[in-house]
Design a protein around this motif. Structure first.
Motif, PDB file in Angstrom:
ATOM      1  N   ASN A  34      22.930  33.910  34.400  1.00 41.04           N
ATOM      2  CA  ASN A  34      22.561  33.376  33.082  1.00 41.04           C
ATOM      3  C   ASN A  34      23.295  34.078  31.942  1.00 41.04           C
ATOM      4  OD1 ASN A  34      20.969  31.212  33.652  1.00 41.04           O
ATOM      5  ND2 ASN A  34      19.039  32.171  33.077  1.00 41.04           N
ATOM      6  N   ASN A  35      24.614  34.047  31.998  1.00 39.52           N
ATOM      7  CA  ASN A  35      25.520  34.585  30.976  1.00 39.52           C
ATOM      8  C   ASN A  35      25.762  36.096  31.073  1.00 39.52           C
ATOM      9  OD1 ASN A  35      26.451  32.308  29.533  1.00 39.52           O
ATOM     10  ND2 ASN A  35      24.482  32.147  28.491  1.00 39.52           N
ATOM     11  N   LYS A  36      25.080  36.785  31.963  1.00 35.07           N
ATOM     12  CA  LYS A  36      25.395  38.187  32.223  1.00 35.07           C
ATOM     13  C   LYS A  36      26.261  38.281  33.477  1.00 35.07           C
ATOM     14  CE  LYS A  36      21.302  40.279  30.086  1.00 35.07           C
ATOM     15  NZ  LYS A  36      20.143  41.201  30.293  1.00 35.07           N
ATOM     16  N   ILE A  37      27.173  39.255  33.480  1.00 33.44           N
ATOM     17  CA  ILE A  37      28.088  39.411  34.608  1.00 33.44           C
ATOM     18  C   ILE A  37      27.965  40.818  35.163  1.00 33.44           C
ATOM     19  CG2 ILE A  37      30.497  39.326  35.374  1.00 33.44           C
ATOM     20  CD1 ILE A  37      31.085  37.496  33.045  1.00 33.44           C
ATOM     21  N   PHE A  38      27.915  40.907  36.486  1.00 36.12           N
ATOM     22  CA  PHE A  38      27.857  42.189  37.184  1.00 36.12           C
ATOM     23  C   PHE A  38      29.002  42.226  38.197  1.00 36.12           C
ATOM     24  CE2 PHE A  38      23.680  40.978  35.773  1.00 36.12           C
ATOM     25  CZ  PHE A  38      23.134  42.136  35.258  1.00 36.12           C
ATOM     26  N   VAL A  39      29.686  43.374  38.258  1.00 36.24           N
ATOM     27  CA  VAL A  39      30.873  43.485  39.116  1.00 36.24           C
ATOM     28  C   VAL A  39      30.826  44.770  39.926  1.00 36.24           C
ATOM     29  CG1 VAL A  39      33.392  43.708  39.144  1.00 36.24           C
ATOM     30  CG2 VAL A  39      32.310  42.124  37.543  1.00 36.24           C
ATOM     31  N   HIS A  41      31.670  36.795  46.609  1.00 34.70           N
ATOM     32  CA  HIS A  41      31.982  37.995  47.376  1.00 34.70           C
ATOM     33  C   HIS A  41      33.379  37.886  47.987  1.00 34.70           C
ATOM     34  CE1 HIS A  41      27.772  39.335  47.158  1.00 34.70           C
ATOM     35  NE2 HIS A  41      27.475  38.053  47.306  1.00 34.70           N
ATOM     36  N   GLY A  42      34.230  38.854  47.637  1.00 38.41           N
ATOM     37  CA  GLY A  42      35.545  38.951  48.247  1.00 38.41           C
ATOM     38  C   GLY A  42      35.609  40.149  49.169  1.00 38.41           C
ATOM     39  N   ASP A  43      36.697  40.300  49.900  1.00 38.84           N
ATOM     40  CA  ASP A  43      36.790  41.438  50.823  1.00 38.84           C
ATOM     41  C   ASP A  43      37.091  42.750  50.102  1.00 38.84           C
ATOM     42  OD1 ASP A  43      39.463  41.020  50.195  1.00 38.84           O
ATOM     43  OD2 ASP A  43      40.071  40.477  52.238  1.00 38.84           O
ATOM     44  N   LEU A  44      37.357  42.682  48.779  1.00 37.64           N
ATOM     45  CA  LEU A  44      37.567  43.898  47.996  1.00 37.64           C
ATOM     46  C   LEU A  44      36.510  44.116  46.920  1.00 37.64           C
ATOM     47  CD1 LEU A  44      41.445  43.810  47.405  1.00 37.64           C
ATOM     48  CD2 LEU A  44      40.182  45.011  49.203  1.00 37.64           C
ATOM     49  N   GLY A  45      35.769  43.088  46.579  1.00 39.00           N
ATOM     50  CA  GLY A  45      34.798  43.256  45.504  1.00 39.00           C
ATOM     51  C   GLY A  45      33.880  42.061  45.354  1.00 39.00           C
ATOM     52  N   THR A  46      32.935  42.192  44.430  1.00 40.66           N
ATOM     53  CA  THR A  46      31.897  41.183  44.201  1.00 40.66           C
ATOM     54  C   THR A  46      31.720  40.964  42.709  1.00 40.66           C
ATOM     55  OG1 THR A  46      30.658  41.667  46.234  1.00 40.66           O
ATOM     56  CG2 THR A  46      29.393  40.777  44.380  1.00 40.66           C
ATOM     57  N   VAL A  47      31.430  39.711  42.338  1.00 38.45           N
ATOM     58  CA  VAL A  47      31.060  39.407  40.956  1.00 38.45           C
ATOM     59  C   VAL A  47      29.845  38.487  40.980  1.00 38.45           C
ATOM     60  CG1 VAL A  47      32.688  37.454  40.788  1.00 38.45           C
ATOM     61  CG2 VAL A  47      31.830  38.563  38.704  1.00 38.45           C
ATOM     62  N   LEU A  48      28.876  38.800  40.124  1.00 33.62           N
ATOM     63  CA  LEU A  48      27.673  37.996  40.000  1.00 33.62           C
ATOM     64  C   LEU A  48      27.547  37.482  38.570  1.00 33.62           C
ATOM     65  CD1 LEU A  48      25.004  40.297  41.750  1.00 33.62           C
ATOM     66  CD2 LEU A  48      26.649  38.740  42.825  1.00 33.62           C
TER      67      LEU A  48
END
Length: 329
Positions: free
Chosen positions: A258-263, A248-255
């Motif tokens: 298990n090889n899938k990415i959500f932004v 988690h950043g102050d401008l966005g998030t990345v998860l």
């Protein structure tokens, strides 16, 4: 040099995976196998018939002196890595080391300095540095799209306790530590690599679950840049494998799931699965060949990665041994 000649030191389960990868690299040739276990040699030559005429040694020192190799891949029990790595470097070989590099940060510093003196490449097989999803996350953070990183939650669950029962991995004299020092080493490393953050303080609670080595670890890290991270390494899980990393950043998030990415980028309140083509995935063996042939200037996971994870792991163990005391790095 057009072909890199490899000596394999250790051809057990993970050693066979390195063999499989090397055999897919046209510029690589396996010229010798070193392992004191006749059963391990038999298994690797049965699986890979093309190795049946390759020189076999029970003593890695003889292999170093006689095999006429250019490089070595070390996939032996962890406590042996330092001695074998130093011998390879003294024998004029480049060295790719399986994680978690060598036993402790002091030995890591010593072997890194020695590799520089003898002018040989020394790298760690942290394959996540070459996995498309993690490369994407690193590039996303470096681009600044997530802003300043504030919080990381990293989670790894594996049936490690059950799966390694009776093996050298639960013998501290050979493994030099448990799950945090084994699969967990990858989790610590990839977070530091994708974020570029530097640990400052560490606090940890660890449970051996009746084993001689650490099995379940809850590690909290405060980074010099201000971010906080929690590392949850579960070796007593009933499932075979699961890995999550949330950043988690102050401008966005990345998860990473298990090889899938959500932004969710700036202004987005909901996460969106990344559907675009991710960077190409490679592996440490292909990368190491490219390094030796001069196609890349630095290994994907240079030896410095092994050193910083050794320091972080040691701090976690020290904290847990002292009731969760905060350890300053």
């Amino acid at each position: 040099m057009e072909t890199v000649r490899f000596l394999m030191i250790g051809v057990g389960g993970m050693g066979r995976e390195h063999v499989r990868r090397l055999l897919q690299v046209p510029e690589a040739e396996i010229v010798a196998l070193a392992d004191p276990s006749a059963a391990a040699i038999e298994q690797v030559t049965e699986r890979f018939p093309e190795l049946k005429n390759v020189a076999v040694y029970t003593d890695y020192r003889e292999a170093i002196s006689q095999a006429n190799a250019d490089a070595a891949i070390i996939v032996s029990p962890h406590s042996m890595h330092f001695e074998q790595g130093m011998a390879c470097l003294d024998g004029g070989l480049h060295v790719l080391m399986e994680k978690p590099f060598v036993d402790g940060s002091e030995n890591a510093e010593r072997i890194i300095a020695h590799a520089e003196i003898v002018n040989k490449h020394l790298a760690v097989a942290y394959q996540r540095h070459l996995m498309g999803p993690y490369i994407y996350i690193r590039e996303l953070i470096q681009s600044g799209e997530l802003g300043k990183i504030n919080y990381i939650c990293a989670y790894q669950a594996q049936s490690w306790l059950k799966g390694t029962t009776g093996s050298w991995r639960q013998n501290p004299a050979l493994s030099c530590g448990g799950q945090l020092n084994d699969s967990g080493s990858h989790l610590l490393d990839v977070v530091l690599w994708v974020t570029g953050l530097e640990p400052a303080n560490v606090s940890a609670f660890i449970d051996n679950r009746g084993s001689q080595v650490d099995i379940d670890s809850a590690v909290t890290v405060r980074f010099r840049e201000g971010a906080i991270a929690t590392f949850n390494v579960v070796g007593s899980a009933s499932i075979s494998w699961h890995e999550d990393v949330s950043i988690h950043g102050d401008l966005g998030t990345v998860l990473y799931r298990n090889n899938k990415i959500f932004v969710a980028k700036e202004g987005q309140r909901e996460l969106v699965e990344v559907s675009e083509e991710l960077p190409a995935t490679s592996d440490p063996n292909r990368d190491f060949v490219d390094l030796i042939l001069g196609r890349v200037n630095e290994a994907a996971a240079p030896s410095s990665c092994g050193l910083r994870i050794a320091r972080l792991t040691e701090a976690a163990w020290k904290s847990a041994a002292n009731g969760g005391q905060v350890i300053h790095l």
